[in-house]
Design an enzyme around this catalytic site. Structure first.
Site, mmCIF file in Angstrom:
data_model
loop_
_atom_site.group_PDB
_atom_site.id
_atom_site.type_symbol
_atom_site.label_atom_id
_atom_site.label_comp_id
_atom_site.label_asym_id
_atom_site.label_seq_id
_atom_site.Cartn_x
_atom_site.Cartn_y
_atom_site.Cartn_z
ATOM 1 N N GLU A 162 -1.899 -5.092 7.175
ATOM 2 C CA GLU A 162 -1.324 -6.231 6.448
ATOM 3 C C GLU A 162 -0.968 -7.410 7.347
ATOM 4 O O GLU A 162 0.153 -7.910 7.329
ATOM 5 C CB GLU A 162 -0.098 -5.755 5.659
ATOM 6 C CG GLU A 162 -0.430 -4.659 4.661
ATOM 7 C CD GLU A 162 0.789 -4.116 3.937
ATOM 8 O OE1 GLU A 162 1.915 -4.594 4.200
ATOM 9 O OE2 GLU A 162 0.634 -3.205 3.109
ATOM 10 N N ASN A 202 -6.439 -2.558 7.662
ATOM 11 C CA ASN A 202 -6.027 -2.198 6.306
ATOM 12 C C ASN A 202 -5.191 -3.321 5.702
ATOM 13 O O ASN A 202 -4.289 -3.851 6.363
ATOM 14 C CB ASN A 202 -5.194 -0.906 6.367
ATOM 15 C CG ASN A 202 -4.953 -0.289 5.012
ATOM 16 O OD1 ASN A 202 -5.895 -0.003 4.280
ATOM 17 N ND2 ASN A 202 -3.692 -0.062 4.686
ATOM 18 N N HIS A 239 -4.293 -1.716 -4.764
ATOM 19 C CA HIS A 239 -3.153 -1.578 -5.674
ATOM 20 C C HIS A 239 -3.387 -2.554 -6.825
ATOM 21 O O HIS A 239 -3.236 -3.754 -6.662
ATOM 22 C CB HIS A 239 -1.843 -1.960 -4.969
ATOM 23 C CG HIS A 239 -1.447 -1.046 -3.858
ATOM 24 N ND1 HIS A 239 -1.083 0.262 -4.057
ATOM 25 C CD2 HIS A 239 -1.322 -1.273 -2.535
ATOM 26 C CE1 HIS A 239 -0.754 0.817 -2.904
ATOM 27 N NE2 HIS A 239 -0.895 -0.094 -1.955
ATOM 28 N N GLU A 268 -5.322 2.973 -0.741
ATOM 29 C CA GLU A 268 -3.989 3.189 -1.332
ATOM 30 C C GLU A 268 -4.038 2.959 -2.839
ATOM 31 O O GLU A 268 -3.185 2.290 -3.408
ATOM 32 C CB GLU A 268 -2.951 2.269 -0.676
ATOM 33 C CG GLU A 268 -2.855 2.414 0.829
ATOM 34 C CD GLU A 268 -1.782 1.529 1.451
ATOM 35 O OE1 GLU A 268 -0.861 1.088 0.724
ATOM 36 O OE2 GLU A 268 -1.857 1.278 2.666
ATOM 37 N N ASP A 270 -3.765 2.722 -6.695
ATOM 38 C CA ASP A 270 -2.970 3.020 -7.886
ATOM 39 C C ASP A 270 -3.176 1.879 -8.872
ATOM 40 O O ASP A 270 -3.420 0.745 -8.482
ATOM 41 C CB ASP A 270 -1.487 3.259 -7.584
ATOM 42 C CG ASP A 270 -0.887 2.276 -6.594
ATOM 43 O OD1 ASP A 270 -1.349 1.120 -6.518
ATOM 44 O OD2 ASP A 270 0.047 2.660 -5.883
#
Length: 483
Positions: A162, A202, A239, A268, A270
């Site tokens: 990030e 990432n 996400h 990651e 979701d």
């Protein structure tokens, strides 16, 4: 620092197995129409993984642990390998919780991704108090310390996490204040610390190809590849919230990053209310891109998620499969065989194409040595390393290739890779359906691990020479004949 993330506000962006006799096994190729019953096994059919984030504190929950062990073939530590957990005091490392996850996973045949080495968040207090050259050195020391502990054990590391702002520029952070080259320094340090592990960048909100942040990260990767900065993969967190759903150009994003010469992974995942269409869409986009090597959902059950109020995962609080689970499983099962040119080794080595091996007695004979793949002393003990030995026609040299790409001996014991890095031991182990027990028999005579992409390799030709994994190089010590 909190151990669970706060929700980000985002801009709106658009068969049958071959029968094995004790002597004279017959080798058969996998049935392309076979459907796997778990996410990990279904992903492995096309040479990919399907993973989850694991919290050490939840491993005592039997439902949680059962679902995780059954369904996934890769795990990521949710918080236990982040800087505040691994180096709470400068120079004093703590790996208890990270090792708990690593040991739990590897004991069940699952691989592990490392997350994360350099990040502006979840830094220990002592690191937050530093700046300039002192912080730069602390970052380097942290990478070296953590990677030394896990050297040769992990499938990948999220080296930097990030580091970009929404406008495509570098995020303003204490690490950025040490100089614009800090990300490059982190990757070069990581490569020196562990040459065998995949090194990844990432980030979130880089799924839409036209979005400024996506382009910022893309331009950095392009620059790194042009200058030889060691980077092997890009992780898209994926996400998806009410303001950030599956963009129509998601596959374009994946293929564009891959075209730079890196693997891509969804790290990651979701999705708000576990939208079946969005889960199916992101999975399909991944399997459509040969260098998309795997998908990780961020948690096991809805109640384990950092976004638990949005029910974003594939299992409900009771561990029951949701509709989105079926949509993902179907997409994975519909994928073709393992990509024939999917680079899986650090540095961009490509895998040769699988081919149909000849039928015969089941001997696997080294092209250089003329000796057979052999289980020492006819052992059937888990963890026994395989070797080269004079061919003798006995059951400990009789192998069969199953419909799920397992090479079996004695009928129910699998050829197994004890790791994914160069030099990893090749052994026998009880068959468990994981990717470290799946092999591609290739047209050039090599046998490559589905999970690692590396070749079966021997360093000599004599009796007792042990077999290992190593980067494919086309030499005779990595070629075998199945007869």
């Amino acid at each position: 620092m909190p151990t669970r993330r706060s929700l980000r506000v985002r801009p709106l962006i658009v068969g049958a197995v071959a029968a094995v006799a004790a002597f004279g096994a017959v080798l058969v190729m996998p049935d392309a129409n076979a459907a796997a019953g778990t996410l990990g096994a279904a992903a492995a059919q096309s040479g990919r993984y399907f993973g989850t984030a694991i919290a050490a504190s939840r491993l005592g929950d039997s439902t949680y642990a059962t679902v995780a062990a059954r369904e996934f073939n890769m795990v990521t530590a949710e918080n236990e390998m982040k800087p505040d957990a691994t180096e709470p005091q400068r120079g004093q490392f703590s790996f208890n919780s990270g090792d708990q996850i690593y040991n739990w996973a590897t004991q069940r045949g699952l691989k592990v991704r490392g997350h994360t080495l350099a990040w502006h968040a979840q830094q220990p207090g002592w690191m937050q108090s530093l700046g300039g050259s002192a912080l730069r050195q602390a970052m380097i020391d942290h990478i070296n310390g953590v990677m030394a502990h896990y050297r040769g054990k992990l499938a990948a590391w999220d080296v930097v996490n990030e580091a970009f702002a929404e406008n495509g520029s570098r995020r303003s952070s204490n690490l950025q204040s040490t100089g614009n080259d800090w990300i490059e320094v982190a990757f070069r340090t990581a490569r020196a610390a562990d040459p065998s592990v995949k090194l990844c960048y990432n980030d979130y909100n880089i799924e839409n190809w036209t979005y400024a942040k996506t382009q910022g990260v893309y331009n950095m990767i392009k620059d790194f590849k042009s200058r030889g900065v060691p980077i092997d993969c890009v992780g898209l967190q994926t996400h998806f919230t009410g303001g950030s759903s599956l963009p129509s150009n998601f596959q374009t994003t994946l293929s564009s990053f891959a075209a730079l010469g890196v693997d891509v992974a969804l790290t990651e995942v979701d999705v708000t209310n576990a939208s079946t269409s969005q889960y199916a869409g992101l999975t399909q986009a991944c399997v459509n891109v040969p260098r998309c090597i795997g998908i990780t959902v961020w948690g096991v059950r809805d109640g384990d998620s950092w976004r638990s109020s949005e029910s974003p995962l594939l299992f409900d609080n009771g561990g029951n499969k949701k509709a989105a689970y079926t949509s993902v499983l179907n997409a994975l099962n519909a994928a073709g065989p393992a990509p024939t040119t999917s680079p899986t080794s650090p540095g961009g080595t490509t895998s040769p194409s699988p081919s149909t091996p000849p039928s015969g007695t089941g001997r696997i004979v080294g092209a250089q040595s003329g000796r057979c793949l052999d289980v020492p002393n006819a052992s059937q003990n888990n963890g026994t390393r395989v070797q080269l030995y004079d061919c003798n026609g006995q059951a400990n040299q009789a192998w069969a290739l199953s419909s799920s790409r397992q090479l079996t001996v004695y009928g129910n014991v699998c050829l197994d890779a004890a790791g994914a890095g160069n030099g990893s031991a090749v052994q026998i182990y009880s068959c468990n359906g994981q990717a470290n027990q799946q092999w591609n028999v290739n047209s050039n005579g090599t046998i490559t691990g589905v999970q690692s992409g590396r070749c079966l390799d021997v360093w000599g030709t004599g009796n007792g020479q042990q077999v290992q994994l190593y980067d494919c190089n086309g030499q005779a010590n990595q070629r075998f004949t199945l007869s």
